[in-house]
Motif scaffolding. Structure first.
Motif, PDB file in Angstrom:
ATOM      1  N   LYS B 139       0.856  -1.198   0.000  1.00  0.00           N
ATOM      2  CA  LYS B 139       0.000   0.000   0.000  1.00  0.00           C
ATOM      3  C   LYS B 139       0.881   1.233   0.000  1.00  0.00           C
ATOM      4  O   LYS B 139       1.746   1.385   0.864  1.00  0.00           O
ATOM      5  N   GLY B 144      -3.224   7.156  -1.753  1.00  0.00           N
ATOM      6  CA  GLY B 144      -4.116   6.097  -2.233  1.00  0.00           C
ATOM      7  C   GLY B 144      -5.566   6.462  -1.959  1.00  0.00           C
ATOM      8  O   GLY B 144      -5.859   7.236  -1.055  1.00  0.00           O
ATOM      9  N   ARG B 148      -7.156   2.565  -5.286  1.00  0.00           N
ATOM     10  CA  ARG B 148      -5.935   2.963  -5.981  1.00  0.00           C
ATOM     11  C   ARG B 148      -4.805   3.036  -4.952  1.00  0.00           C
ATOM     12  O   ARG B 148      -5.031   3.423  -3.806  1.00  0.00           O
ATOM     13  N   GLY B 149      -3.584   2.640  -5.378  1.00  0.00           N
ATOM     14  CA  GLY B 149      -2.468   2.659  -4.435  1.00  0.00           C
ATOM     15  C   GLY B 149      -2.423   1.430  -3.558  1.00  0.00           C
ATOM     16  O   GLY B 149      -1.735   1.415  -2.537  1.00  0.00           O
ATOM     17  N   SER B 167       6.103   2.896   1.082  1.00  0.00           N
ATOM     18  CA  SER B 167       4.876   2.110   1.182  1.00  0.00           C
ATOM     19  C   SER B 167       4.879   1.250   2.432  1.00  0.00           C
ATOM     20  O   SER B 167       5.894   1.130   3.126  1.00  0.00           O
TER      21      SER B 167
END
Lengths: 372, 372
Positions: B139, B144, B148-149, B167
């Motif tokens: 992630k 995000g 998304r992300g 991340s």
């Protein structure tokens, strides 16, 4: 999806906007008051007279449907708009009929809609000829509102309190209950009605609180519902029709008066019923399927009125106390100035039982005040 | 009574306005999109960047409280506003903490909030050192949104699909259920939580539908509620915190992620619960008593997403079919343009039983489409 033009920018229009938003329906409102409750939340807010023919025609030029939230509007303008091809619901002829209590009463009489015995008078001087109707009520034909334009007459000495214009003089009903039913009908002819609510009045003749369900028998509720449906059909009405009934001591159900729009006696439907009167109004005038009107739970509605003795910028007392009670919903109308008995909002209360409901009503009335 | 400045003018802000109106609270919104959903209904609508320090400072000059409906905002500006004396809820430090999934995860770890095992990585190249976590999820720390992300990684060959920035790399949970609880806390320190709802996901990783009550045991609901309250207390949080949980196959309850605001998983509270999440948000940030969150009836929520294959001016199919079903509430967000999977609205469904609820969910999903 559509743009609705609403004549009137008051609280009824404001709550209509809260409903219309959910369907992407844009609301354009017209009101003479530049600070009317719809001002900041309408998609478009136009300041202008609701009685001026040209203003209304201009206002309606770019909308898909015209409707109202107040019936004191120029119906000639609405007839012209309709003629030019823009749907107007309720129909201008129904607004005109309801604007005049004399025409309203005659319609009931001619169409076998139960109503109290009456005569039409041109002024208070004529009353003496109709002493036999006493105790009675004199109601001004046009322009009465919220208890104004209504005078109770018990004896001949009251005649001098009467009005100087064309009025209805009607026999007073020996009232057991006052109830209200809101009926809806769309262009397809689909009809439905909200369950009856009981209206409990205050000395000032403004609604004190409203109870749903009404404490009436199934027979009386059925009779009132039947009359409501009959009336909407006989009128060929489209939109929302709020019908106020008297139930007399013998159980007769009598139409008192009607309003061709959302109504104070339907505010509790926002939280109390599956479909609210504001959603239903949008559905009816936009020719969408009507919504289920069934109750979700018992509910009550208390009007929030300006406290006597206070005039000026409104302040609200008791907000915390009231918000601490479960199932209590404050609805304020964004009116800056308060004055004695001005309608500043309403509070809806839901509960499992009638006892709990009435306990909460008492708490709300005790704590919540509009002062200045 | 008060003027609230809201960063973000999307659908969450729009529904917040519908709630705020009832308390005469004026809402001023800031959004970069001149056609954002709040545009026409906010008391004031300002077009500007949510990331620009000066824009936010200028925006907040004449409001009594600042809040958000999206967390991707400039928190330095919010810190300065807070310093100058205007309350900002949720607090800027909490927004900053939640903006970065790495900081969020560390907070859970340091505060004994159950969360899945993880490591912090700077880019996808580092993943190879953490093969032991597979199957896992990468992630992106910041930015995000709505799936998304987020990248699922089952084997080493998936590493190349990873992100190039800082991340979180976390062990995949063997999920039995996904549930969500929304907690509220006001300045007085009063806390309450909404009942857990179950989130059923679609292949695209957007919520498919949401069920209330969640089909979980009382033990699991209690455990999740306890974690929610613990988290809000440990953060010293003020406002609304939406907490998404995983329940694994062994019945462990694990925090997935949180949002410091009203949330998609709370939309059904408008009709399904005594107090809606939008009312509760207003109450929490304005330091009013929190509302009763109890369910009024079982409810479900279906997202209205742009149909695949259609881009352009939105048209809605199935409105009549859906409005014909009792207890179905359409909420559209007034977005002019649709594109595949764009959130255009949601539909809430209430019913007496879960079976009736799921039947109605199927009908709604079958009929209601957004095309162009």
């Amino acid at each position: 999806m559509k743009k609705i033009g609403v004549l009137g920018g008051g609280q009824l229009g404001r709550m209509m906007i809260q409903s219309a938003m959910n369907l992407n329906i844009h609301v354009k409102t017209l009101d003479p008051d530049p600070n009317a409750p719809c001002k900041a939340v309408a998609h478009e807010f136009v300041v202008g007279s609701l009685n001026d023919y040209d203003t209304i025609l201009e206002f309606a030029k770019d909308v898909d449907i015209v409707t109202i939230e107040i019936e004191n509007v120029n119906t000639d303008a609405l007839l012209e708009i309709q003629k030019q091809g823009t749907p107007v619901f309720p129909k201008p002829e129904h607004i005109a009929l309801i604007q005049d209590k004399r025409v309203q009463k005659q319609f009931y009489q001619e169409n076998n809609i139960p109503t109290s015995p009456f005569v039409l008078v041109e002024n208070k001087e004529e009353l003496v000829k109709h002493k036999d109707l006493l105790p009675a009520v004199m109601k001004i034909g046009k322009g009465g509102y919220d208890g104004r334009g209504v005078q109770v007459m018990r004896t001949e000495t009251d005649f001098e309190k009467g009005f100087d214009g064309p009025s209805v003089f009607e026999k007073m009903v020996d009232i057991d209950k006052e109830i209200s039913i809101i009926a809806a009908r769309n262009e397809k002819g689909e009809i439905n009605t909200f369950p009856a609510v009981e209206v409990v009045y205050h000395e000032s003749n403004l609604v004190d609180y409203l109870l749903s369900p009404a404490t009436i028998s199934k027979e009386i509720e059925d009779k009132a519902t039947e009359i409501a449906i009959d009336l909407v059909k006989k009128l060929d009405f489209i939109g929302l029709l709020a019908i106020e009934f008297f139930v007399d001591q013998e159980g007769n159900v009598i139409v008192n008066e009607v309003a061709p729009r959302t109504h104070n006696s339907g505010h509790q439907t926002i939280e109390g019923n599956i479909t609210s009167q504001f959603d239903q109004h949008i559905r009816a005038v936009a020719n969408l399927p009507l919504g289920d009107t069934a109750r979700r739970s018992p509910s009550a509605m208390v009007n929030v009125l300006g406290e006597k003795g206070y005039t000026g910028v409104a302040k609200y007392e008791g907000v915390d106390e009231v918000l601490s009670i479960s199932g209590v919903y404050i609805h304020l109308y964004d009116k800056q100035m308060t004055k004695p008995e001005r309608k500043m909002g309403h509070i809806t209360i839901i509960a499992e039982t009638k006892e709990q409901l009435l306990e909460k009503v008492d708490l709300v009335k005790k704590h919540f005040k509009v002062i200045a």
